[in-house]
Scaffold this active site. Structure first.
Site, PDB file in Angstrom:
ATOM      1  N   HIS A   1      36.810  32.986  32.976  1.00  0.00           N
ATOM      2  CA  HIS A   1      37.370  32.502  33.684  1.00  0.00           C
ATOM      3  C   HIS A   1      36.998  32.332  35.548  1.00  0.00           C
ATOM      4  CE1 HIS A   1      37.895  29.490  30.832  1.00  0.00           C
ATOM      5  NE2 HIS A   1      39.193  30.130  29.813  1.00  0.00           N
TER       6      HIS A   1
ATOM      7  N   HIS B   1      42.681  36.761  42.424  1.00  0.00           N
ATOM      8  CA  HIS B   1      41.690  36.334  42.196  1.00  0.00           C
ATOM      9  C   HIS B   1      41.010  35.318  43.244  1.00  0.00           C
ATOM     10  CE1 HIS B   1      44.558  34.102  40.785  1.00  0.00           C
ATOM     11  NE2 HIS B   1      43.527  32.650  40.801  1.00  0.00           N
TER      12      HIS B   1
ATOM     13  N   HIS C   1      38.197  31.764  44.397  1.00  0.00           N
ATOM     14  CA  HIS C   1      37.724  30.483  43.918  1.00  0.00           C
ATOM     15  C   HIS C   1      36.576  30.599  44.516  1.00  0.00           C
ATOM     16  CE1 HIS C   1      40.671  29.324  41.581  1.00  0.00           C
ATOM     17  NE2 HIS C   1      41.716  30.547  42.046  1.00  0.00           N
TER      18      HIS C   1
ATOM     19  N   HIS D   1      43.650  33.585  45.698  1.00  0.00           N
ATOM     20  CA  HIS D   1      45.337  33.331  45.386  1.00  0.00           C
ATOM     21  C   HIS D   1      45.731  35.082  44.846  1.00  0.00           C
ATOM     22  CE1 HIS D   1      44.369  29.147  44.163  1.00  0.00           C
ATOM     23  NE2 HIS D   1      44.561  29.183  45.401  1.00  0.00           N
TER      24      HIS D   1
ATOM     25  N   THR E   1      46.783  26.660  39.128  1.00  0.00           N
ATOM     26  CA  THR E   1      45.384  25.593  39.560  1.00  0.00           C
ATOM     27  C   THR E   1      44.355  25.613  38.051  1.00  0.00           C
ATOM     28  OG1 THR E   1      43.798  26.825  40.785  1.00  0.00           O
ATOM     29  CG2 THR E   1      45.136  25.731  41.641  1.00  0.00           C
ATOM     30  N   THR E   2      44.602  26.313  37.245  1.00  0.00           N
ATOM     31  CA  THR E   2      44.272  26.901  35.482  1.00  0.00           C
ATOM     32  C   THR E   2      45.237  25.508  35.116  1.00  0.00           C
ATOM     33  OG1 THR E   2      44.982  28.987  36.045  1.00  0.00           O
ATOM     34  CG2 THR E   2      42.335  28.281  37.036  1.00  0.00           C
TER      35      THR E   2
HETATM   36 ZN   LIG Z   1      43.312  30.933  41.957  1.00  0.00          ZN
END
Ligand SMILES: [Zn+2]
Length: 254
Positions: free
Chosen positions: A68, A103, A105, A128, A201-202
């Site tokens: 992801h 990570h 986005h 993040h 948010t995942t």
């Molecule tokens: Zn994130």
């Protein structure tokens, strides 16, 4: 996708509105990300953030393509590193928060990619840094927005290392080790940020996550984002969710 796949894989970024079918928390009232309206925030003056010494040194991390995104964790069992050595306290939070991962986005082009919006403005990417209070399980995430660097050499070189390494992890579960300096990755005024309570948010989109969204932007080269778009995936962000009854705070020097 077939139903035999593991639930943790039963989602993608093509249709985030469908996440709640398998992850009920995603339909909650305190979800992230949100559009932060800066004129609709409550002024606060939180205590300073205090980081452990490893925040300022080069440490060995492991990047992993998890299917992801490309998440970065401390390379444990290497050079005797201890995951408990990277932490922060303060900033209005109670207890000691230990580093879990960081990570990025991003989106198909420079007009999209961030998860949080500020006064309706989107940014080309958002980083993040996830921390956890190991005593009570509380999660805290630091978020940083990116802007496109005017010149190649204006790019934050620590993030260039991330995009270079991450864009080589073409297959799920591919990993690579790389040294990073967290204070260089999180290069921003630590006193100026928004604060609110939201969610991951995942999926599973668990709520009760304390968000700290810094106001300073980190410069990144468009070419670096293109490497990720071309080699890994085109878009990795969840659209903004309803604020509902939540209060957004703004920490400021003045
Ligand atoms: Zn994130």
């Amino acid at each position: 996708m077939s139903c035999t796949e593991e639930s943790s894989d039963y989602w993608d970024y093509d249709d985030p509105s469908a996440w709640s079918k398998h992850f009920p928390s995603a339909a909650g009232l305190c979800q992230s990300p949100i559009n932060i309206i800066s004129n609709d925030t409550a002024l606060e003056s939180y205590p300073l953030l205090i980081f452990s010494s490893k925040y300022n040194s080069n440490e060995l991390f492991t990047l992993t393509n998890n299917g992801h995104q490309v998440a970065v964790t401390l390379a444990q069992h290497t050079y005797g590193q201890n995951e408990n050595d990277l932490w922060f306290t303060g900033g209005g939070l109670t207890g000691q928060f230990y580093f879990v991962n960081f990570h990025l986005h991003w989106g198909r082009n420079d007009r999209h990619g961030s998860e949080h919006e500020i006064d309706g403005e989107r940014f080309p990417a958002e980083a993040h840094f996830v921390f956890k209070n190991q005593q009570n399980g509380q999660l805290a995430v630091f978020a940083f927005h990116f802007i496109i660097a005017d010149q190649w050499d204006d790019e934050n070189t620590e993030w260039e290392k991330y995009t270079d390494a991450a864009s080589q992890l073409l297959n799920v579960n591919d990993t690579m080790n790389c040294t990073f300096n967290l204070s260089q990755l999180m290069k921003a005024n630590e006193r100026e940020f928004f604060r609110y309570t939201g969610s991951l948010t995942t999926p599973p989109c668990t709520e009760g996550v304390v968000w700290t969204v810094f106001m300073d932007k980190i410069p990144i080269a468009e070419q670096s984002l293109n490497q990720l778009r071309q080699n890994i995936t085109k878009k990795v962000y969840r659209p903004v969710q309803s604020i509902n009854n939540r209060t957004i705070s703004r920490n400021s020097l003045d």
